[in-house]
Design a protein around this motif. Sequence first.
Motif, PDB file in Angstrom:
ATOM      1  N   SER A  98       0.819  -1.206   0.000  1.00  0.00           N
ATOM      2  CA  SER A  98       0.000   0.000   0.000  1.00  0.00           C
ATOM      3  C   SER A  98       0.852   1.255   0.000  1.00  0.00           C
ATOM      4  O   SER A  98       0.469   2.285  -0.509  1.00  0.00           O
ATOM      5  CB  SER A  98      -0.917   0.004   1.232  1.00  0.00           C
ATOM      6  N   ARG A  99       2.050   1.159   0.570  1.00  0.00           N
ATOM      7  CA  ARG A  99       2.929   2.323   0.616  1.00  0.00           C
ATOM      8  C   ARG A  99       4.369   1.858   0.525  1.00  0.00           C
ATOM      9  O   ARG A  99       4.816   1.032   1.304  1.00  0.00           O
ATOM     10  CB  ARG A  99       2.720   3.090   1.925  1.00  0.00           C
ATOM     11  N   GLN A 100       5.075   2.390  -0.439  1.00  0.00           N
ATOM     12  CA  GLN A 100       6.476   2.004  -0.619  1.00  0.00           C
ATOM     13  C   GLN A 100       7.360   2.810   0.322  1.00  0.00           C
ATOM     14  O   GLN A 100       7.297   4.033   0.360  1.00  0.00           O
ATOM     15  CB  GLN A 100       6.904   2.249  -2.071  1.00  0.00           C
ATOM     16  N   GLN A 101       8.160   2.095   1.095  1.00  0.00           N
ATOM     17  CA  GLN A 101       9.044   2.743   2.032  1.00  0.00           C
ATOM     18  C   GLN A 101      10.293   3.239   1.320  1.00  0.00           C
ATOM     19  O   GLN A 101      10.825   2.562   0.446  1.00  0.00           O
ATOM     20  CB  GLN A 101       9.453   1.757   3.140  1.00  0.00           C
ATOM     21  N   PRO A 102      10.784   4.421   1.666  1.00  0.00           N
ATOM     22  CA  PRO A 102      12.028   4.900   1.057  1.00  0.00           C
ATOM     23  C   PRO A 102      13.187   3.996   1.463  1.00  0.00           C
ATOM     24  O   PRO A 102      13.241   3.489   2.582  1.00  0.00           O
ATOM     25  CB  PRO A 102      12.194   6.322   1.634  1.00  0.00           C
ATOM     26  N   THR A 103      14.116   3.802   0.546  1.00  0.00           N
ATOM     27  CA  THR A 103      15.252   2.929   0.804  1.00  0.00           C
ATOM     28  C   THR A 103      16.501   3.763   1.054  1.00  0.00           C
ATOM     29  O   THR A 103      16.703   4.810   0.437  1.00  0.00           O
ATOM     30  CB  THR A 103      15.503   1.992  -0.384  1.00  0.00           C
ATOM     31  N   ALA A 104      17.322   3.284   1.962  1.00  0.00           N
ATOM     32  CA  ALA A 104      18.583   3.963   2.255  1.00  0.00           C
ATOM     33  C   ALA A 104      19.587   3.653   1.153  1.00  0.00           C
ATOM     34  O   ALA A 104      19.459   2.664   0.443  1.00  0.00           O
ATOM     35  CB  ALA A 104      19.119   3.472   3.604  1.00  0.00           C
ATOM     36  N   PRO A 105      20.597   4.506   0.968  1.00  0.00           N
ATOM     37  CA  PRO A 105      21.632   4.207  -0.021  1.00  0.00           C
ATOM     38  C   PRO A 105      22.291   2.863   0.264  1.00  0.00           C
ATOM     39  O   PRO A 105      22.453   2.460   1.418  1.00  0.00           O
ATOM     40  CB  PRO A 105      22.624   5.367   0.174  1.00  0.00           C
ATOM     41  N   SER A 106      22.673   2.151  -0.811  1.00  0.00           N
ATOM     42  CA  SER A 106      23.265   0.822  -0.646  1.00  0.00           C
ATOM     43  C   SER A 106      24.580   0.884   0.118  1.00  0.00           C
ATOM     44  O   SER A 106      24.886  -0.002   0.909  1.00  0.00           O
ATOM     45  CB  SER A 106      23.487   0.186  -2.021  1.00  0.00           C
ATOM     46  N   PHE A 107      25.385   1.942  -0.132  1.00  0.00           N
ATOM     47  CA  PHE A 107      26.689   2.065   0.513  1.00  0.00           C
ATOM     48  C   PHE A 107      26.628   3.215   1.511  1.00  0.00           C
ATOM     49  O   PHE A 107      26.296   4.352   1.156  1.00  0.00           O
ATOM     50  CB  PHE A 107      27.772   2.335  -0.534  1.00  0.00           C
ATOM     51  N   GLN A 108      26.956   2.912   2.752  1.00  0.00           N
ATOM     52  CA  GLN A 108      26.905   3.917   3.806  1.00  0.00           C
ATOM     53  C   GLN A 108      28.203   3.912   4.592  1.00  0.00           C
ATOM     54  O   GLN A 108      28.983   2.966   4.536  1.00  0.00           O
ATOM     55  CB  GLN A 108      25.723   3.647   4.739  1.00  0.00           C
ATOM     56  N   ARG A 109      28.422   5.011   5.323  1.00  0.00           N
ATOM     57  CA  ARG A 109      29.607   5.156   6.179  1.00  0.00           C
ATOM     58  C   ARG A 109      30.886   4.907   5.386  1.00  0.00           C
ATOM     59  O   ARG A 109      31.793   4.194   5.827  1.00  0.00           O
ATOM     60  CB  ARG A 109      29.533   4.198   7.371  1.00  0.00           C
ATOM     61  N   LEU A 110      30.961   5.520   4.221  1.00  0.00           N
ATOM     62  CA  LEU A 110      32.113   5.334   3.349  1.00  0.00           C
ATOM     63  C   LEU A 110      33.345   6.018   3.923  1.00  0.00           C
ATOM     64  O   LEU A 110      33.318   7.192   4.266  1.00  0.00           O
ATOM     65  CB  LEU A 110      31.803   5.893   1.956  1.00  0.00           C
ATOM     66  N   GLU A 111      34.427   5.267   4.015  1.00  0.00           N
ATOM     67  CA  GLU A 111      35.709   5.782   4.477  1.00  0.00           C
ATOM     68  C   GLU A 111      36.763   5.435   3.426  1.00  0.00           C
ATOM     69  O   GLU A 111      36.866   4.291   2.982  1.00  0.00           O
ATOM     70  CB  GLU A 111      36.083   5.160   5.825  1.00  0.00           C
ATOM     71  N   ILE A 112      37.541   6.437   3.012  1.00  0.00           N
ATOM     72  CA  ILE A 112      38.530   6.268   1.940  1.00  0.00           C
ATOM     73  C   ILE A 112      39.921   6.357   2.541  1.00  0.00           C
ATOM     74  O   ILE A 112      40.260   7.325   3.233  1.00  0.00           O
ATOM     75  CB  ILE A 112      38.333   7.334   0.850  1.00  0.00           C
ATOM     76  N   LYS A 113      40.739   5.335   2.264  1.00  0.00           N
ATOM     77  CA  LYS A 113      42.093   5.275   2.815  1.00  0.00           C
ATOM     78  C   LYS A 113      43.090   4.966   1.703  1.00  0.00           C
ATOM     79  O   LYS A 113      42.718   4.653   0.575  1.00  0.00           O
ATOM     80  CB  LYS A 113      42.191   4.155   3.869  1.00  0.00           C
ATOM     81  N   GLU A 114      44.379   5.051   2.056  1.00  0.00           N
ATOM     82  CA  GLU A 114      45.419   4.545   1.164  1.00  0.00           C
ATOM     83  C   GLU A 114      45.305   3.027   1.101  1.00  0.00           C
ATOM     84  O   GLU A 114      44.999   2.368   2.102  1.00  0.00           O
ATOM     85  CB  GLU A 114      46.800   4.949   1.681  1.00  0.00           C
ATOM     86  N   LEU A 115      45.535   2.476  -0.070  1.00  0.00           N
ATOM     87  CA  LEU A 115      45.431   1.031  -0.253  1.00  0.00           C
ATOM     88  C   LEU A 115      46.562   0.331   0.485  1.00  0.00           C
ATOM     89  O   LEU A 115      47.739   0.481   0.140  1.00  0.00           O
ATOM     90  CB  LEU A 115      45.476   0.688  -1.744  1.00  0.00           C
ATOM     91  N   ALA A 116      46.212  -0.448   1.515  1.00  0.00           N
ATOM     92  CA  ALA A 116      47.238  -1.083   2.335  1.00  0.00           C
ATOM     93  C   ALA A 116      46.815  -2.427   2.916  1.00  0.00           C
ATOM     94  O   ALA A 116      47.664  -3.171   3.400  1.00  0.00           O
ATOM     95  CB  ALA A 116      47.634  -0.147   3.483  1.00  0.00           C
ATOM     96  N   HIS A 117      45.529  -2.773   2.876  1.00  0.00           N
ATOM     97  CA  HIS A 117      45.080  -3.989   3.547  1.00  0.00           C
ATOM     98  C   HIS A 117      45.725  -5.221   2.898  1.00  0.00           C
ATOM     99  O   HIS A 117      45.681  -5.389   1.667  1.00  0.00           O
ATOM    100  CB  HIS A 117      43.563  -4.102   3.467  1.00  0.00           C
ATOM    101  N   PRO A 118      46.337  -6.110   3.710  1.00  0.00           N
ATOM    102  CA  PRO A 118      47.024  -7.282   3.152  1.00  0.00           C
ATOM    103  C   PRO A 118      46.127  -8.169   2.284  1.00  0.00           C
ATOM    104  O   PRO A 118      46.582  -8.709   1.272  1.00  0.00           O
ATOM    105  CB  PRO A 118      47.498  -8.036   4.402  1.00  0.00           C
TER     106      PRO A 118
END
Length: 326
Positions: A98-118
């Motif tokens: 009966s009523r479509q609920q708004p959807t949150a963005p697929s990607f949240q709490r985005l944090e950008i770092k230097e590429l280093a993860h093993p």
Amino acid sequence: MNIQEAKAIPLADYLQCLGYSPVKRQGCNLWYKSPLRTESEPSFKVNTELNRWFDFGLGKGGNIIDLAEQLYQENHLPSLLERIGRQAHNVRPMPTLSRQQPTAPSFQRLEIKELAHPALLRYLQERGIDAAIARNECRELHFTHNGKPYFAIGFPNVAGGYEVRNPFFKACIAPKEITHIQKGNGRNYVCYLFEGFMDYLSFLTIYKRNKPHSPDLTDKDCIILNSVSNIGKAMSRLDGYGRIHCFFDNDTAGRTAYREMEQAFPCKVRDASTYYSEYKDLNDYLCGRKSVQETECSQTNKSTADSERTRQVHSAGRKIGRGFKP
């Protein structure tokens, strides 16, 4: 069948009727190997809550009618509705909300770092990519997706979005756009054109391997489409170059994209895929993985001259990537 009835058919059930089953499930998302093209890793997503699909390889998506239009390559609505109804006649429609609920963005709490993860560097190493090149060209992204934390390699585009990749996850953070990398102070005469950023990183790795004393590509600009469907977005940027080398995949989509480039820039375009014609793409070439798919290996659209050129390159014993001399 009318439009509303068609849109009420669950996409997952419709795909099942066509013989396509999901490879994996992540929350409300089902991942398939695309029914619209040949691929080895699933990048076709169906959101079962929204009943919508998106093909990350093509950069296209929509509802069931949009999917039928892509599947059958026609846009005559009555014909599409008739085909959908015939193929999914036993599928129960989704319940109407009966009523479509708004959807949150697929990607949240985005944090950008230097590429280093093993784990991410190990993934790139397994694909033959030079770690120093990857650190310079990519970023490390941390985010939540459907409430779960993830980290992945991020490759930026001109609009502030990112191509997102890790061993288990392939997506993009909107907006979806091309990446334009300009070297030097002014525009160069030559531009290298790639489908995806893994092709671009593979090329740079090959270039560095063959020119260890001058590994930086300073006299060529590069454009990465981030999907062959973005080729139209690159046209205006390519217009000023005197020569364009296309490092596209050796598959139907790659050959179609090259023909489109050839029509747009008939005197400027060069097909660089002839140097790795026995491989699906540049990364497979880098890793030495020859294509095993007969439909793609046949290369029916490649000319006899291209095949002869490739045989001469291999018979001469030239080391991998030497054909990419600037």
